[in-house]
Write a protein that holds these residues in place. Structure first.
Motif, mmCIF file in Angstrom:
data_model
loop_
_atom_site.group_PDB
_atom_site.id
_atom_site.type_symbol
_atom_site.label_atom_id
_atom_site.label_comp_id
_atom_site.label_asym_id
_atom_site.label_seq_id
_atom_site.Cartn_x
_atom_site.Cartn_y
_atom_site.Cartn_z
ATOM 1 N N UNK A 43 -0.739 0.595 7.742
ATOM 2 C CA UNK A 43 -0.118 -0.685 7.384
ATOM 3 C C UNK A 43 -0.122 -1.650 8.575
ATOM 4 N N UNK A 44 -0.216 -2.929 8.284
ATOM 5 C CA UNK A 44 -0.055 -3.910 9.349
ATOM 6 C C UNK A 44 1.373 -4.465 9.365
ATOM 7 N N UNK A 45 2.213 -3.981 8.427
ATOM 8 C CA UNK A 45 3.644 -4.285 8.462
ATOM 9 C C UNK A 45 4.413 -3.241 7.670
ATOM 10 N N UNK B 284 0.827 -1.216 0.000
ATOM 11 C CA UNK B 284 0.000 0.000 0.000
ATOM 12 C C UNK B 284 0.855 1.257 0.000
ATOM 13 N N UNK B 285 2.181 1.092 0.139
ATOM 14 C CA UNK B 285 3.092 2.223 0.116
ATOM 15 C C UNK B 285 4.511 1.736 -0.096
ATOM 16 N N UNK B 286 5.309 2.498 -0.870
ATOM 17 C CA UNK B 286 6.708 2.143 -1.108
ATOM 18 C C UNK B 286 7.554 3.411 -1.099
ATOM 19 N N UNK B 287 8.873 3.234 -0.977
ATOM 20 C CA UNK B 287 9.775 4.384 -1.012
ATOM 21 C C UNK B 287 9.876 4.916 -2.440
ATOM 22 N N UNK B 288 10.426 6.110 -2.578
ATOM 23 C CA UNK B 288 10.450 6.782 -3.883
ATOM 24 C C UNK B 288 11.352 6.066 -4.896
ATOM 25 N N UNK B 289 12.270 5.221 -4.432
ATOM 26 C CA UNK B 289 13.199 4.562 -5.343
ATOM 27 C C UNK B 289 12.706 3.202 -5.832
ATOM 28 N N UNK B 290 11.669 2.675 -5.230
ATOM 29 C CA UNK B 290 11.116 1.396 -5.686
ATOM 30 C C UNK B 290 10.457 1.601 -7.045
ATOM 31 N N UNK B 291 10.955 0.892 -8.045
ATOM 32 C CA UNK B 291 10.457 1.102 -9.407
ATOM 33 C C UNK B 291 10.295 -0.199 -10.190
ATOM 34 N N UNK B 292 10.321 -1.316 -9.495
ATOM 35 C CA UNK B 292 10.131 -2.609 -10.153
ATOM 36 C C UNK B 292 9.388 -3.530 -9.208
ATOM 37 N N UNK B 293 8.465 -4.344 -9.740
ATOM 38 C CA UNK B 293 8.023 -4.418 -11.131
ATOM 39 C C UNK B 293 7.100 -3.262 -11.504
ATOM 40 N N UNK C 249 15.839 5.884 8.776
ATOM 41 C CA UNK C 249 15.501 6.857 9.815
ATOM 42 C C UNK C 249 13.996 6.832 10.051
ATOM 43 N N UNK C 250 13.616 6.977 11.288
ATOM 44 C CA UNK C 250 12.200 6.998 11.605
ATOM 45 C C UNK C 250 11.625 5.639 11.935
ATOM 46 N N UNK C 251 12.419 4.564 11.777
ATOM 47 C CA UNK C 251 11.897 3.224 12.053
ATOM 48 C C UNK C 251 11.508 3.081 13.520
ATOM 49 N N UNK C 252 12.333 3.639 14.409
ATOM 50 C CA UNK C 252 12.006 3.580 15.835
ATOM 51 C C UNK C 252 10.717 4.343 16.123
ATOM 52 N N UNK C 253 10.546 5.482 15.456
ATOM 53 C CA UNK C 253 9.336 6.287 15.641
ATOM 54 C C UNK C 253 8.104 5.513 15.185
ATOM 55 N N UNK C 254 8.211 4.844 14.043
ATOM 56 C CA UNK C 254 7.086 4.059 13.536
ATOM 57 C C UNK C 254 6.732 2.935 14.503
ATOM 58 N N UNK D 38 11.836 8.316 1.394
ATOM 59 C CA UNK D 38 12.937 7.375 1.213
ATOM 60 C C UNK D 38 13.428 6.835 2.537
ATOM 61 N N UNK D 39 14.470 6.030 2.476
ATOM 62 C CA UNK D 39 15.012 5.459 3.700
ATOM 63 C C UNK D 39 15.577 6.501 4.645
ATOM 64 N N UNK D 40 16.095 7.602 4.074
ATOM 65 C CA UNK D 40 16.673 8.665 4.895
ATOM 66 C C UNK D 40 15.640 9.707 5.323
ATOM 67 N N UNK D 41 14.528 9.760 4.595
ATOM 68 C CA UNK D 41 13.520 10.771 4.922
ATOM 69 C C UNK D 41 12.102 10.220 4.740
ATOM 70 N N UNK D 42 11.774 9.139 5.427
ATOM 71 C CA UNK D 42 10.413 8.602 5.284
ATOM 72 C C UNK D 42 9.373 9.590 5.815
ATOM 73 N N UNK D 43 8.243 9.631 5.149
ATOM 74 C CA UNK D 43 7.165 10.512 5.576
ATOM 75 C C UNK D 43 6.312 9.755 6.601
ATOM 76 N N UNK D 44 6.589 10.020 7.870
ATOM 77 C CA UNK D 44 5.943 9.275 8.954
ATOM 78 C C UNK D 44 4.422 9.423 8.904
ATOM 79 N N UNK D 45 3.964 10.632 8.695
ATOM 80 C CA UNK D 45 2.517 10.868 8.678
ATOM 81 C C UNK D 45 1.841 10.097 7.552
ATOM 82 N N UNK D 46 2.463 10.091 6.376
ATOM 83 C CA UNK D 46 1.878 9.382 5.241
ATOM 84 C C UNK D 46 1.848 7.877 5.489
ATOM 85 N N UNK D 47 2.908 7.370 6.104
ATOM 86 C CA UNK D 47 2.965 5.927 6.385
ATOM 87 C C UNK D 47 1.871 5.546 7.375
#
Length: 282
Positions: free
Chosen positions: A87-89, A53-62, A97-102, A73-82
Motif C-alpha cells: 500500500x502507498x497509504x 486494496x485491503x480492509x479490516x474484517x469489520x468493513x462491510x459497506x458498501x 495495534x501495529x501502526x507503529x510497526x507499519x 482487525x484494529x486489535x490484530x492487524x496482519x502485518x505481513x498481509x498488509x
C-alpha cells in the motif's frame, strides 16, 4: 465524481493525523489499506473505493468492497498481509495495534478515529486531502450528512422530543453518552440521554445505573437482546415493560456506531425509533 488535484498540486502535501503527526504525501495514493470501518466508508464516500486494496474484517459497506482482501482487525492487524499488498497509504485508528510497526517498515500511516460530529467532519476533510480529492467534494459530502441529520431531527414529533434514551453500543454493556457522536445526534433532536458527557463518549455502564435512571426508550443492537432480559432489575424498567425498545439488526447497528458518511441514515433510524416509542408512528 471527485476531482483529483494531481495536476493542481505540483508539490507534496502535508496532512496531520490524530497523533499530531504531520504526514507528507508526495502523490495521490492508489493502493490504500483501511483498518477501521468508518475510514473505509469515508474513502468510498469520496469516490475512491477502487483504490482500496485491503480492509479490516469489520468493513462491510458498501457492497462493492466485498471482494477486497481482509487484513485482520484494529486489535490484530496482519502485518505481513498488509505489507504484501504494497500500500502507498494505510488508514488506521489511533488505537490500532501495529501502526507503529507499519510505519517503521516504511509505510505511510494516517491515524484517525472520529468520535464526535466535529471529528467526523475533520476526518472527512483530512482523508479527502490525503486522497488528493477536491476540498469542494469533501465539503459536498459533509453538507449531505448534515442535511440528513437535520431532516431526521425535524421529523420528530413533540411527544418524541420529551423522551430520555439509553443507547447501548454493545452487550458488555457499553453505552453512548452525550459526548459521543450518537449522543450529539440525540441532543440535536432535543432528546435526553441518561449517560452524561462526563462519563466519556462510550463508557462501560453498570446495569444498575440504567435501572436507577429509568430511561423512557432503550436502543440496542440485536446482540444485546438476550442479555438485557437477564440483567438484575431490568424487568422492572418501564421501557422494558412498555416495550419501548428498539432492537437494531446487525447491519443497522454497524451503521449506527460508525462516525462517518452514514451518520444521517443512523439519525433517521433513531428518529423512527423515537417516534414509534412515543406512539407517533410514521
Amino acid at each position: 465524481m471527485p476531482l483529483l488535484l494531481a495536476s493542481a498540486w505540483a508539490v507534496a502535501l502535508t496532512v496531520q493525523d490524530d497523533r499530531q503527526q504531520k504526514i507528507e504525501i508526495s502523490k495521490p495514493p492508489q493502493r490504500i489499506v483501511s483498518l477501521l470501518p468508518s475510514l473505509t466508508e469515508t474513502v468510498c464516500a469520496l469516490g475512491a473505493c477502487h483504490r482500496l486494496v485491503g480492509v479490516d474484517r469489520y468493513s462491510n459497506w458498501p457492497a462493492s468492497i466485498a471482494q477486497v482482501p481482509r487484513v485482520g482487525g484494529g486489535l490484530d492487524p496482519n502485518i505481513e498481509s498488509i505489507v504484501a499488498l504494497k500500500p502507498d497509504m494505510v488508514l488506521a485508528a489511533g488505537s490500532t495495534r501495529g501502526a507503529d510497526r507499519l510505519q517503521a517498515l516504511g509505510l505511510t500511516v494516517l491515524r484517525l478515529e472520529p468520535r464526535t460530529h466535529a471529528d467526523a467532519q475533520r476526518v472527512l476533510r483530512t482523508v479527502g486531502d490525503a486522497l488528493w480529492v477536491s476540498p469542494a467534494e469533501s465539503e459536498r459530502v459533509w453538507r449531505g450528512i448534515e442535511a440528513g441529520v437535520q431532516a431526521a431531527s425535524q421529523s420528530l414529533s413533540p411527544q418524541a422530543r420529551q423522551q430520555r434514551v439509553y443507547f447501548e453500543v454493545n452487550a458488555a454493556p457499553y453505552g453512548a453518552s452525550e459526548a459521543s457522536f450518537i449522543g450529539e445526534t440525540l441532543t440535536r433532536m432535543g432528546v435526553g440521554n441518561i449517560l452524561p458527557a462526563s462519563m466519556g463518549p462510550f463508557p462501560q455502564v453498570n446495569p444498575e445505573f440504567v435501572v436507577r435512571a429509568q430511561p423512557d426508550v432503550i436502543m440496542a443492537g440485536d446482540s444485546s437482546r438476550i442479555s438485557m432480559a437477564q440483567r438484575p432489575g431490568w424487568s422492572a424498567l418501564r421501557a422494558m415493560q412498555a416495550q419501548r425498545i428498539c432492537v437494531f439488526k446487525q447491519a443497522e447497528s454497524d451503521m449506527l456506531v460508525r462516525a462517518g458518511p452514514r451518520m444521517a441514515e443512523g439519525a433517521r433510524l433513531m428518529a423512527d425509533c423515537l417516534n414509534k416509542a412515543a406512539g407517533a408512528g410514521r
